[in-house]
Structure formats: structure tokens, C-alpha cells
Motif scaffolding. Structure first.
Motif, mmCIF file in Angstrom:
data_model
loop_
_atom_site.group_PDB
_atom_site.id
_atom_site.type_symbol
_atom_site.label_atom_id
_atom_site.label_comp_id
_atom_site.label_asym_id
_atom_site.label_seq_id
_atom_site.Cartn_x
_atom_site.Cartn_y
_atom_site.Cartn_z
ATOM 1 N N LEU A 126 0.064 -10.084 -23.032
ATOM 2 C CA LEU A 126 0.710 -10.205 -21.725
ATOM 3 C C LEU A 126 0.572 -11.619 -21.176
ATOM 4 N N ARG A 127 -0.575 -12.241 -21.438
ATOM 5 C CA ARG A 127 -0.757 -13.640 -21.019
ATOM 6 C C ARG A 127 0.189 -14.559 -21.795
ATOM 7 N N GLY A 128 0.315 -14.284 -23.097
ATOM 8 C CA GLY A 128 1.196 -15.099 -23.924
ATOM 9 C C GLY A 128 2.643 -15.018 -23.484
ATOM 10 N N PHE A 179 0.951 9.427 -15.637
ATOM 11 C CA PHE A 179 0.441 8.269 -16.343
ATOM 12 C C PHE A 179 -0.223 8.672 -17.648
ATOM 13 N N ALA A 180 -1.029 9.708 -17.585
ATOM 14 C CA ALA A 180 -1.750 10.143 -18.783
ATOM 15 C C ALA A 180 -0.771 10.529 -19.883
ATOM 16 N N ASN A 181 0.262 11.291 -19.525
ATOM 17 C CA ASN A 181 1.249 11.701 -20.523
ATOM 18 C C ASN A 181 1.969 10.504 -21.121
ATOM 19 N N ASN A 182 2.320 9.522 -20.266
ATOM 20 C CA ASN A 182 3.017 8.336 -20.761
ATOM 21 C C ASN A 182 2.141 7.556 -21.726
ATOM 22 N N PRO A 208 -6.530 -9.069 -7.579
ATOM 23 C CA PRO A 208 -7.082 -9.400 -8.899
ATOM 24 C C PRO A 208 -7.912 -8.247 -9.449
ATOM 25 N N ILE A 209 -7.763 -7.995 -10.742
ATOM 26 C CA ILE A 209 -8.394 -6.816 -11.342
ATOM 27 C C ILE A 209 -8.962 -7.187 -12.700
ATOM 28 N N THR A 210 -10.078 -6.596 -13.059
ATOM 29 C CA THR A 210 -10.733 -6.915 -14.325
ATOM 30 C C THR A 210 -10.204 -6.024 -15.453
ATOM 31 N N ARG A 211 -10.504 -6.436 -16.685
ATOM 32 C CA ARG A 211 -10.106 -5.636 -17.847
ATOM 33 C C ARG A 211 -10.849 -4.301 -17.852
ATOM 34 N N ALA A 212 -12.120 -4.311 -17.399
ATOM 35 C CA ALA A 212 -12.897 -3.064 -17.358
ATOM 36 C C ALA A 212 -12.272 -2.076 -16.370
ATOM 37 N N GLU A 213 -11.796 -2.568 -15.234
ATOM 38 C CA GLU A 213 -11.143 -1.685 -14.263
ATOM 39 C C GLU A 213 -9.857 -1.105 -14.843
ATOM 40 N N LEU A 214 -9.097 -1.946 -15.545
ATOM 41 C CA LEU A 214 -7.876 -1.446 -16.186
ATOM 42 C C LEU A 214 -8.218 -0.375 -17.217
ATOM 43 N N GLU A 270 2.566 -1.339 -21.859
ATOM 44 C CA GLU A 270 2.508 -2.657 -21.229
ATOM 45 C C GLU A 270 3.067 -2.620 -19.814
ATOM 46 N N VAL A 271 4.146 -1.877 -19.621
ATOM 47 C CA VAL A 271 4.715 -1.754 -18.281
ATOM 48 C C VAL A 271 3.721 -1.089 -17.337
ATOM 49 N N LEU A 272 3.036 -0.030 -17.819
ATOM 50 C CA LEU A 272 2.063 0.671 -16.988
ATOM 51 C C LEU A 272 0.893 -0.233 -16.616
ATOM 52 N N VAL A 273 0.411 -1.017 -17.581
ATOM 53 C CA VAL A 273 -0.686 -1.934 -17.302
ATOM 54 C C VAL A 273 -0.245 -3.005 -16.316
ATOM 55 N N LEU A 274 0.943 -3.548 -16.509
ATOM 56 C CA LEU A 274 1.460 -4.558 -15.590
ATOM 57 C C LEU A 274 1.612 -3.992 -14.180
#
Length: 238
Positions: A157-159, A222-225, A135-141, A123-127
Motif C-alpha cells: 500500500l505504501r508502494g 467485514f469478517a465475511n469479506n 494515525p493507526i498502527t499495524r498492530a491495531e489494524l 486492501e480496500v478494507l484495510v485502507l
């Protein structure tokens, strides 16, 4: 009867404006040192009483026009230097926060009932990615991490109030984009997004590159995390 109804209905906007006009901001009757001290007290009391960071506009309502709010804050922080809490710039305003050295004592006293959100490494990495590339899309993430970021994951994360919907993407299908919120700034102790680590430095160090990430070339760290995160499967299914 009408007068009784007005009393029951509380003060009208005109009454509040009149009271505001009567409030003495300038304190011209006080000598300069006493005036400055009173402004300090007003500012500190207002920030202490507020549940959210207090911005400059709000503080300007309680001090004189000639008062430098920045210098006032500096003087308050100097007086708090030996205290277990400080006055911190966060989320576009100021807030009293306890110093990190006392985190263990606070947890021992109140347990895990604080407001801080428990976040997984994923979650931290995504944030972090949203913070830099919004602004970024879910597909880009999903492209960033080489695995689908589920709607449930985004919903969590929205919640938590850490992200919100941004403008529609101009790409095919006009998917939603996501942006960080004021709560995100509070969670990570940031005043503005400019307080994130300098992106150019991270690019120079080879840690972040939007183009490479979108091409599926995630940095090794990032990949390892993502792979080692015990909650990493939440990227796929929440």
C-alpha cells in the motif's frame, strides 16, 4: 561573457518575479462579461494542462482579486454538463475527470494501462480502516481483522502511494502509525477525508466501531469479506 552565462543559466528568480508582476490578472480594460469569460478560459486551461489537482492558491494567481473562484468553477462545470468529462473537486483541488459512463469505452480503447490501482477487497478494507482511524498502527489494524497485517501488505500500500508513515504511537515500543495520502484521495475520488461516509452513521448502523474492532468484535460483513476474499491471505504474508 557574464551576459552569455546568464542566458545559458535561464531566467533568475528576480526575472520570474518581474514577469509575474507584469501578468494582467485584473483585466480592467475588458468589459465585465469578457473579463469573466477570460478568467474561465484561464482556469480551465490551467486545470487541463496540470497532471495533479490544481488548488485554489494556484488559481488565484491567474484571476483578479474580485473573482470568486467557486462561482467561476460552477460556470465552467455548467458549460461541461453535456461533455463526457467534468471538473471535479478532488484531493484539495480541481481536476478534469471523464464521466463514469465512459469507463468501458476508455478501457476498450486503451486497455488496462491507466493509472488506477488494482486493489483487492482486503486492501480496500484495510485502507478504509486507515482512512477512518488514522494515525493507526499495524498492530491495531491486525486487531481489526483478527489476523496479522504483514509488513509486506503495508509495504504494498505504501508502494502504491496510498498510505504513508504517520507519527510514532505513544504506546509501548513507539511503533509507526500509518495515514492516508493525497493519492488515496485521488484513487477514491475524494476532495478531503471529510468526504468519507459519515462515521457516526456507520456506527449507528453497527457497521463500524473502533472500540469493538479493537476488542476483536469485527462486524459480520467485514469478517465475511476478509474470509471470502481470494487474496485474503495477503493480510498475513503479502
Amino acid at each position: 561573457m557574464a551576459e552569455s552565462a546568464r542566458r545559458r543559466g535561464g531566467s533568475r528568480p528576480d526575472d520570474r518575479r518581474s514577469a509575474d508582476q507584469l501578468f494582467d490578472r485584473e483585466l480592467d480594460h475588458l468589459p465585465p462579461e469578457a473579463r469573466w469569460r477570460e478568467w474561465m478560459h484561464r482556469v480551465e486551461a490551467t486545470i487541463f494542462a496540470a497532471s495533479e489537482p490544481v488548488d485554489r492558491e494556484m488559481l488565484a494567481r491567474i484571476v483578479g482579486k474580485s473573482c470568486s473562484i467557486d462561482l467561476l468553477i460552477d460556470d465552467i462545470r455548467e458549460e461541461l454538463r453535456g461533455r463526457p468529462y467534468d471538473l471535479v473537486s478532488v484531493a484539495g483541488g480541481w481536476k478534469h475527470l471523464t464521466r463514469p459512463a465512459y469507463a468501458d469505452a476508455i478501457r476498450a480503447a486503451v486497455g488496462g494501462n491507466g493509472k488506477t490501482t488494482d486493489l483487492t477487497q482486503s486492501e480496500v478494507l484495510v485502507l478504509m480502516c486507515i482512512g477512518y482511524f488514522q494515525p493507526i498502527t499495524r498492530a491495531e489494524l491486525s486487531s481489526f481483522f483478527g489476523k496479522e497485517i504483514s509488513r509486506d501488505f503495508i509495504g504494498h500500500l505504501r508502494g502504491a502511494g496510498l498510505i504513508a508513515s504517520g507519527p510514532r504511537s505513544p504506546t509501548a515500543g513507539a511503533p509507526y502509525t500509518y495515514v492516508t495520502t493525497k493519492e488515496f484521495l485521488l484513487e477514491f475520488g475524494l476532495d478531503t477525508l471529510r468526504d468519507l461516509p459519515d462515521f457516526e452513521s456507520l456506527e449507528d448502523a453497527g457497521l463500524l466501531s473502533k472500540e469493538k474492532l479493537l476488542a476483536g468484535q469485527m462486524p459480520t460483513t467485514f469478517a465475511n469479506n476478509a474470509e471470502n476474499d481470494p487474496d485474503g491471505d495477503s493480510l498475513d504474508g503479502g
